[in-house]
Design a protein around this motif. Structure first.
Motif, PDB file in Angstrom:
ATOM      1  N   GLN A   1       0.818  -1.208   0.000  1.00 19.74           N
ATOM      2  CA  GLN A   1       0.000   0.000   0.000  1.00 19.74           C
ATOM      3  C   GLN A   1       0.856   1.266   0.000  1.00 19.74           C
ATOM      4  O   GLN A   1       0.615   2.182  -0.790  1.00 19.74           O
ATOM      5  CB  GLN A   1      -0.939   0.000   1.200  1.00 19.74           C
ATOM      6  N   THR A   2       1.858   1.323   0.861  1.00 20.30           N
ATOM      7  CA  THR A   2       2.630   2.558   0.957  1.00 20.30           C
ATOM      8  C   THR A   2       3.608   2.715  -0.206  1.00 20.30           C
ATOM      9  O   THR A   2       3.801   3.821  -0.722  1.00 20.30           O
ATOM     10  CB  THR A   2       3.373   2.661   2.300  1.00 20.30           C
ATOM     11  N   PHE A   3       4.228   1.623  -0.644  1.00 22.56           N
ATOM     12  CA  PHE A   3       5.211   1.702  -1.716  1.00 22.56           C
ATOM     13  C   PHE A   3       4.560   1.835  -3.090  1.00 22.56           C
ATOM     14  O   PHE A   3       4.875   2.758  -3.848  1.00 22.56           O
ATOM     15  CB  PHE A   3       6.117   0.464  -1.687  1.00 22.56           C
ATOM     16  N   PHE A   4       3.650   0.918  -3.406  1.00 21.26           N
ATOM     17  CA  PHE A   4       3.126   0.863  -4.770  1.00 21.26           C
ATOM     18  C   PHE A   4       1.884   1.732  -4.971  1.00 21.26           C
ATOM     19  O   PHE A   4       1.813   2.523  -5.905  1.00 21.26           O
ATOM     20  CB  PHE A   4       2.824  -0.586  -5.150  1.00 21.26           C
TER      21      PHE A   4
ATOM     22  N   ALA B   1      -7.695   3.040  -8.736  1.00 21.07           N
ATOM     23  CA  ALA B   1      -8.701   3.739  -7.932  1.00 21.07           C
ATOM     24  C   ALA B   1      -8.063   4.402  -6.716  1.00 21.07           C
ATOM     25  O   ALA B   1      -8.427   5.531  -6.352  1.00 21.07           O
ATOM     26  CB  ALA B   1      -9.793   2.761  -7.491  1.00 21.07           C
ATOM     27  N   TYR B   2      -7.119   3.715  -6.080  1.00 22.59           N
ATOM     28  CA  TYR B   2      -6.432   4.287  -4.929  1.00 22.59           C
ATOM     29  C   TYR B   2      -5.681   5.546  -5.341  1.00 22.59           C
ATOM     30  O   TYR B   2      -5.743   6.569  -4.657  1.00 22.59           O
ATOM     31  CB  TYR B   2      -5.458   3.269  -4.334  1.00 22.59           C
ATOM     32  N   GLY B   3      -4.942   5.469  -6.457  1.00 21.29           N
ATOM     33  CA  GLY B   3      -4.146   6.604  -6.893  1.00 21.29           C
ATOM     34  C   GLY B   3      -4.976   7.838  -7.169  1.00 21.29           C
ATOM     35  O   GLY B   3      -4.639   8.946  -6.731  1.00 21.29           O
ATOM     36  N   VAL B   4      -6.084   7.648  -7.896  1.00 23.85           N
ATOM     37  CA  VAL B   4      -6.954   8.783  -8.221  1.00 23.85           C
ATOM     38  C   VAL B   4      -7.579   9.346  -6.953  1.00 23.85           C
ATOM     39  O   VAL B   4      -7.599  10.572  -6.735  1.00 23.85           O
ATOM     40  CB  VAL B   4      -8.054   8.357  -9.214  1.00 23.85           C
ATOM     41  N   MET B   5      -8.079   8.472  -6.090  1.00 25.65           N
ATOM     42  CA  MET B   5      -8.745   8.936  -4.872  1.00 25.65           C
ATOM     43  C   MET B   5      -7.773   9.663  -3.948  1.00 25.65           C
ATOM     44  O   MET B   5      -8.129  10.685  -3.337  1.00 25.65           O
ATOM     45  CB  MET B   5      -9.387   7.753  -4.141  1.00 25.65           C
ATOM     46  N   HIS B   6      -6.555   9.173  -3.876  1.00 24.53           N
ATOM     47  CA  HIS B   6      -5.588   9.833  -2.987  1.00 24.53           C
ATOM     48  C   HIS B   6      -5.190  11.203  -3.519  1.00 24.53           C
ATOM     49  O   HIS B   6      -4.948  12.128  -2.732  1.00 24.53           O
ATOM     50  CB  HIS B   6      -4.345   8.959  -2.802  1.00 24.53           C
ATOM     51  N   ARG B   7      -5.112  11.344  -4.823  1.00 18.60           N
ATOM     52  CA  ARG B   7      -4.830  12.662  -5.383  1.00 18.60           C
ATOM     53  C   ARG B   7      -5.953  13.642  -5.044  1.00 18.60           C
ATOM     54  O   ARG B   7      -5.694  14.818  -4.761  1.00 18.60           O
ATOM     55  CB  ARG B   7      -4.660  12.551  -6.901  1.00 18.60           C
ATOM     56  N   LEU B   8      -7.177  13.154  -5.051  1.00 17.18           N
ATOM     57  CA  LEU B   8      -8.307  14.002  -4.645  1.00 17.18           C
ATOM     58  C   LEU B   8      -8.183  14.407  -3.187  1.00 17.18           C
ATOM     59  O   LEU B   8      -8.497  15.549  -2.819  1.00 17.18           O
ATOM     60  CB  LEU B   8      -9.626  13.259  -4.856  1.00 17.18           C
ATOM     61  N   HIS B   9      -7.727  13.483  -2.355  1.00 15.34           N
ATOM     62  CA  HIS B   9      -7.553  13.782  -0.932  1.00 15.34           C
ATOM     63  C   HIS B   9      -6.576  14.933  -0.737  1.00 15.34           C
ATOM     64  O   HIS B   9      -6.833  15.852   0.056  1.00 15.34           O
ATOM     65  CB  HIS B   9      -7.066  12.530  -0.201  1.00 15.34           C
TER      66      HIS B   9
ATOM     67  N   ASN C   1     -17.645   4.230  -1.324  1.00 13.27           N
ATOM     68  CA  ASN C   1     -18.436   4.700  -2.463  1.00 13.27           C
ATOM     69  C   ASN C   1     -17.578   5.463  -3.467  1.00 13.27           C
ATOM     70  O   ASN C   1     -17.714   5.281  -4.685  1.00 13.27           O
ATOM     71  CB  ASN C   1     -19.585   5.582  -1.968  1.00 13.27           C
ATOM     72  N   TYR C   2     -16.686   6.328  -2.978  1.00 17.90           N
ATOM     73  CA  TYR C   2     -15.767   7.039  -3.858  1.00 17.90           C
ATOM     74  C   TYR C   2     -14.908   6.049  -4.635  1.00 17.90           C
ATOM     75  O   TYR C   2     -14.741   6.159  -5.854  1.00 17.90           O
ATOM     76  CB  TYR C   2     -14.846   7.964  -3.040  1.00 17.90           C
ATOM     77  N   TYR C   3     -14.352   5.098  -3.902  1.00 20.17           N
ATOM     78  CA  TYR C   3     -13.464   4.098  -4.494  1.00 20.17           C
ATOM     79  C   TYR C   3     -14.179   3.309  -5.593  1.00 20.17           C
ATOM     80  O   TYR C   3     -13.650   3.141  -6.703  1.00 20.17           O
ATOM     81  CB  TYR C   3     -12.968   3.172  -3.389  1.00 20.17           C
ATOM     82  N   ASN C   4     -15.378   2.821  -5.300  1.00 20.32           N
ATOM     83  CA  ASN C   4     -16.119   2.014  -6.280  1.00 20.32           C
ATOM     84  C   ASN C   4     -16.502   2.826  -7.508  1.00 20.32           C
ATOM     85  O   ASN C   4     -16.476   2.306  -8.638  1.00 20.32           O
ATOM     86  CB  ASN C   4     -17.356   1.405  -5.633  1.00 20.32           C
ATOM     87  N   ASN C   5     -16.871   4.076  -7.325  1.00 19.03           N
ATOM     88  CA  ASN C   5     -17.212   4.919  -8.477  1.00 19.03           C
ATOM     89  C   ASN C   5     -16.010   5.104  -9.399  1.00 19.03           C
ATOM     90  O   ASN C   5     -16.146   5.080 -10.626  1.00 19.03           O
ATOM     91  CB  ASN C   5     -17.728   6.277  -8.008  1.00 19.03           C
ATOM     92  N   ILE C   6     -14.834   5.289  -8.802  1.00 18.24           N
ATOM     93  CA  ILE C   6     -13.620   5.441  -9.604  1.00 18.24           C
ATOM     94  C   ILE C   6     -13.265   4.118 -10.268  1.00 18.24           C
ATOM     95  O   ILE C   6     -12.945   4.064 -11.462  1.00 18.24           O
ATOM     96  CB  ILE C   6     -12.452   5.933  -8.728  1.00 18.24           C
ATOM     97  N   LEU C   7     -13.329   3.041  -9.510  1.00 19.11           N
ATOM     98  CA  LEU C   7     -12.962   1.729 -10.016  1.00 19.11           C
ATOM     99  C   LEU C   7     -13.810   1.335 -11.224  1.00 19.11           C
ATOM    100  O   LEU C   7     -13.300   0.796 -12.217  1.00 19.11           O
ATOM    101  CB  LEU C   7     -13.130   0.679  -8.908  1.00 19.11           C
ATOM    102  N   HIS C   8     -15.116   1.624 -11.156  1.00 18.88           N
ATOM    103  CA  HIS C   8     -16.039   1.227 -12.224  1.00 18.88           C
ATOM    104  C   HIS C   8     -16.282   2.326 -13.247  1.00 18.88           C
ATOM    105  O   HIS C   8     -17.196   2.230 -14.057  1.00 18.88           O
ATOM    106  CB  HIS C   8     -17.360   0.770 -11.603  1.00 18.88           C
ATOM    107  N   ARG C   9     -15.425   3.365 -13.192  1.00 18.56           N
ATOM    108  CA  ARG C   9     -15.479   4.468 -14.159  1.00 18.56           C
ATOM    109  C   ARG C   9     -16.867   5.132 -14.188  1.00 18.56           C
ATOM    110  O   ARG C   9     -17.392   5.481 -15.241  1.00 18.56           O
ATOM    111  CB  ARG C   9     -15.100   3.976 -15.554  1.00 18.56           C
ATOM    112  N   GLU C  10     -17.447   5.315 -13.015  1.00 19.39           N
ATOM    113  CA  GLU C  10     -18.748   5.971 -12.886  1.00 19.39           C
ATOM    114  C   GLU C  10     -18.600   7.347 -12.246  1.00 19.39           C
ATOM    115  O   GLU C  10     -19.566   7.907 -11.726  1.00 19.39           O
ATOM    116  CB  GLU C  10     -19.680   5.095 -12.041  1.00 19.39           C
ATOM    117  N   ASP C  11     -17.395   7.902 -12.312  1.00 17.05           N
ATOM    118  CA  ASP C  11     -17.114   9.188 -11.686  1.00 17.05           C
ATOM    119  C   ASP C  11     -17.068  10.286 -12.738  1.00 17.05           C
ATOM    120  O   ASP C  11     -17.029  10.021 -13.937  1.00 17.05           O
ATOM    121  CB  ASP C  11     -15.758   9.132 -10.972  1.00 17.05           C
ATOM    122  N   ASP C  12     -17.067  11.515 -12.258  1.00 18.86           N
ATOM    123  CA  ASP C  12     -16.907  12.674 -13.144  1.00 18.86           C
ATOM    124  C   ASP C  12     -15.686  13.491 -12.726  1.00 18.86           C
ATOM    125  O   ASP C  12     -15.666  14.718 -12.813  1.00 18.86           O
ATOM    126  CB  ASP C  12     -18.172  13.540 -13.141  1.00 18.86           C
TER     127      ASP C  12
END
Length: 248
Positions: free
Chosen positions: A18-21, A58-66, A94-105
């Motif tokens: 998690q922390t490295f990759f 999904a983790y990468g995109v969500m963390h950048r949002l954070h 919910n954020y994670y799943n939306n990103i993972l399934h490409r249901e985000d904007d």
């Protein structure tokens, strides 16, 4: 002792993935690696995290949002905008799943150069695979646990990735000390980070988001950073220039 060794190994191997990759590579690109090595670490993340595999994409995109919206209503996981720890975890899911399934904007800038291997993403997120990992952990405990109390650790195995995430996303925004004044509530949760492999130096990380070494003061040893330096020396990854500067 076998059960304890197994738990410790799973804790730190999952945390390293998690922390490295996911964190330092997928989200922040503190170093680069070849497409082949990227697949190697994708596969290791799948093995190390097992039933709680988290998508690097999904983790990468969500963390950048954070980082972009820390402790605002747009933050995917802020204690300041959730009622309690479980409410925050549900919002994060919910954020994670939306990103993972490409249901985000989400804006494309947050997705730029985030690693994505569709095969491993689908394999790791398959519920039969997740259940299979969980059954494997349970069978191991049945074979080697010599007391019923050991079985209390099983839920942590099943949810290891989210457990690591919530420790930092909740507690490191509520408790600890601050080396720097930043525009959010990030704190350094532990003065000596032997449990979280550098992740608990959260205030430092929010101040210097691109710095590979999360420790800054003399007592803040980041256990992941020597591995990064070693992999860089072996030319398996390439650490970005000036990424090991001392700031204090």
């Amino acid at each position: 002792m076998i059960i304890l060794a197994f738990f410790i190994a799973h804790w730190y191997l999952s945390l390293f993935a998690q922390t490295f990759f996911l964190h330092r590579y997928a989200a922040h690109k503190m170093f680069t690696m070849s497409p082949f090595m990227e697949k190697v670490f994708y596969t290791l993340t799948f093995i190390f995290q097992g039933s709680s595999f988290l998508s690097p994409y999904a983790y990468g995109v969500m963390h950048r949002l954070h980082h972009a919206h820390a402790d605002t209503e747009q933050d995917p996981h802020s204690p300041s905008f959730t009622a309690n720890l479980f409410d925050m975890m549900w919002k994060t899911k919910n954020y994670y799943n939306n990103i993972l399934h490409r249901e985000d904007d989400i804006e494309d800038k947050f997705k730029k150069n985030v690693p994505h291997w569709p095969f491993m993403e689908k394999l790791g997120d398959n519920w039969l695979i997740r259940i299979g990992w969980g059954v494997a952990y349970t069978l191991f405990y049945i074979q080697f646990a010599n007391h019923w109390a050991w079985f209390l650790l099983l839920p942590i195995h099943w949810l290891m990735g989210p457990v690591h995430g919530v420790i930092i996303n909740w507690y490191a925004h509520k408790y600890g000390y601050r080396n720097f004044d930043v525009n959010d509530t990030a704190r350094n949760l532990l003065p000596v980070d032997f449990l979280m492999m550098g992740e608990s130096y959260h205030n430092n990380h929010h101040k210097f988001g691109g710095r590979a070494n999360f420790g800054i003061k003399w007592h803040e040893f980041d256990p992941t950073y020597p591995f990064i330096k070693m992999l860089n020396a072996l030319k398996l990854i390439k650490l970005k220039p000036n990424n090991d500067l001392n700031y204090m």
